[in-house]
Design a protein around this motif. Sequence first.
Motif, short mmCIF file in Angstrom:
data_model
loop_
_atom_site.label_atom_id
_atom_site.label_comp_id
_atom_site.label_asym_id
_atom_site.label_seq_id
_atom_site.Cartn_x
_atom_site.Cartn_y
_atom_site.Cartn_z
N VAL A 125 36.00 102.51 37.75
CA VAL A 125 37.11 102.16 36.85
C VAL A 125 36.81 100.84 36.16
CG1 VAL A 125 39.54 101.52 36.76
CG2 VAL A 125 38.84 103.46 38.13
N VAL A 126 36.35 99.85 36.92
CA VAL A 126 36.04 98.55 36.34
C VAL A 126 34.94 98.69 35.31
CG1 VAL A 126 35.11 96.26 36.83
CG2 VAL A 126 36.84 97.24 38.33
N THR A 127 33.90 99.43 35.61
CA THR A 127 32.79 99.63 34.68
C THR A 127 33.27 100.32 33.41
OG1 THR A 127 31.27 99.77 36.55
CG2 THR A 127 30.49 100.62 34.43
N ALA A 128 34.11 101.34 33.56
CA ALA A 128 34.61 102.06 32.39
C ALA A 128 35.45 101.14 31.51
CB ALA A 128 35.43 103.27 32.83
N VAL A 129 36.28 100.32 32.11
CA VAL A 129 37.12 99.39 31.34
C VAL A 129 36.26 98.34 30.66
CG1 VAL A 129 38.91 97.62 31.55
CG2 VAL A 129 39.17 99.78 32.75
N GLU A 130 35.25 97.82 31.39
CA GLU A 130 34.36 96.83 30.80
C GLU A 130 33.60 97.43 29.62
OE1 GLU A 130 31.84 95.53 33.98
OE2 GLU A 130 33.22 93.95 34.59
N ASP A 131 33.10 98.66 29.77
CA ASP A 131 32.37 99.32 28.69
C ASP A 131 33.25 99.52 27.46
OD1 ASP A 131 30.15 99.38 30.32
OD2 ASP A 131 30.38 101.51 30.88
N GLU A 132 34.49 99.96 27.69
CA GLU A 132 35.41 100.17 26.57
C GLU A 132 35.73 98.85 25.88
OE1 GLU A 132 39.96 101.66 25.70
OE2 GLU A 132 39.03 102.19 27.61
N LEU A 133 35.96 97.80 26.67
CA LEU A 133 36.26 96.50 26.11
C LEU A 133 35.09 95.96 25.29
CD1 LEU A 133 38.19 94.11 25.89
CD2 LEU A 133 37.25 93.23 28.02
N MET A 134 33.87 96.08 25.83
CA MET A 134 32.69 95.59 25.10
C MET A 134 32.47 96.38 23.81
SD MET A 134 31.67 92.88 26.40
CE MET A 134 30.29 92.69 25.30
N ALA A 135 32.76 97.69 23.84
CA ALA A 135 32.63 98.50 22.63
C ALA A 135 33.60 98.01 21.56
CB ALA A 135 32.88 99.98 22.95
N ARG A 136 34.82 97.70 21.94
CA ARG A 136 35.81 97.18 20.99
C ARG A 136 35.40 95.81 20.46
NH1 ARG A 136 41.77 98.65 23.45
NH2 ARG A 136 41.49 100.91 23.49
N VAL A 137 34.90 94.96 21.34
CA VAL A 137 34.46 93.63 20.92
C VAL A 137 33.32 93.76 19.93
CG1 VAL A 137 33.29 91.52 21.72
CG2 VAL A 137 35.25 92.42 22.99
N ASN A 138 32.35 94.64 20.20
CA ASN A 138 31.21 94.83 19.29
C ASN A 138 31.65 95.40 17.94
OD1 ASN A 138 29.28 93.75 21.02
ND2 ASN A 138 28.96 95.72 22.06
N GLU A 139 32.62 96.32 17.95
CA GLU A 139 33.16 96.86 16.70
C GLU A 139 33.80 95.75 15.88
OE1 GLU A 139 35.92 100.04 17.42
OE2 GLU A 139 34.44 101.20 18.54
N ASP A 140 34.56 94.89 16.54
CA ASP A 140 35.21 93.78 15.84
C ASP A 140 34.17 92.81 15.28
OD1 ASP A 140 37.68 92.31 15.14
OD2 ASP A 140 36.88 90.79 16.51
N ARG A 141 33.14 92.54 16.06
CA ARG A 141 32.08 91.65 15.58
C ARG A 141 31.39 92.24 14.36
NH1 ARG A 141 29.39 89.96 21.40
NH2 ARG A 141 30.97 88.43 21.96
N SER A 142 31.08 93.53 14.42
CA SER A 142 30.42 94.20 13.28
C SER A 142 31.33 94.16 12.05
CB SER A 142 30.09 95.65 13.62
OG SER A 142 29.14 95.69 14.67
N ALA A 143 32.62 94.40 12.25
CA ALA A 143 33.57 94.40 11.12
C ALA A 143 33.66 93.03 10.46
CB ALA A 143 34.94 94.85 11.61
N HIS A 144 33.43 91.99 11.22
CA HIS A 144 33.52 90.64 10.68
C HIS A 144 32.16 90.02 10.40
CE1 HIS A 144 37.54 91.07 12.50
NE2 HIS A 144 37.91 90.28 11.48
N GLY A 145 31.10 90.87 10.40
CA GLY A 145 29.76 90.42 10.04
C GLY A 145 29.13 89.48 11.05
N LYS A 146 29.50 89.61 12.29
CA LYS A 146 28.93 88.74 13.34
C LYS A 146 27.89 89.53 14.13
CE LYS A 146 33.12 86.02 13.80
NZ LYS A 146 34.16 85.59 14.70
N LYS A 147 26.99 88.77 14.76
CA LYS A 147 25.96 89.41 15.58
C LYS A 147 26.54 89.88 16.88
CE LYS A 147 22.20 86.63 13.79
NZ LYS A 147 21.13 85.71 14.13
N ARG A 148 25.89 90.90 17.45
CA ARG A 148 26.32 91.42 18.77
C ARG A 148 25.79 90.60 19.86
NH1 ARG A 148 26.43 97.91 18.81
NH2 ARG A 148 27.90 98.14 17.14
#
Length: 148
Positions: A125-148
Amino acid sequence: MCAPLYSNTGQPGIDPEILIKIILLGPLFNIRSVRQTIKEIETNLAYRWFLGLGMDEKVPDHSTISQAYRRRFAGTDVFQQIFDDIIHQAEAHHLVSGRILLTDSTHIRANASKKKFDKTEVDAVVTAVEDELMARVNEDRSAHGKKR
């Protein structure tokens, strides 16, 4: 705030301030029921001091508290007034500010058995939540032109 709750007729009842304090003790000290709160008051000197009861004074019965809550305080907002007053006092003494709210939203699967522990499900459960959170963070970074 409790002045309108006093009766001018008949035998004097239990002081409304004491009733309100008894009702407030439960949530303040994580006591589950009025019955248990009364048992705690009977044996805890600090609670008796808070209520203004001497060691030999009788503690009101739990049913008296319940009936007062249903009848005497019905239709009043005295609890809300008291709570608001406590918050205002805490703000005046800079004990609370109300600007920041922190919450813990950790998702943990309940395990009622004290003899059996299953860490793999919690880790999954923790791993799944962490993976989902990191995916959202990376999407936000990409949308704002930031590096992953």
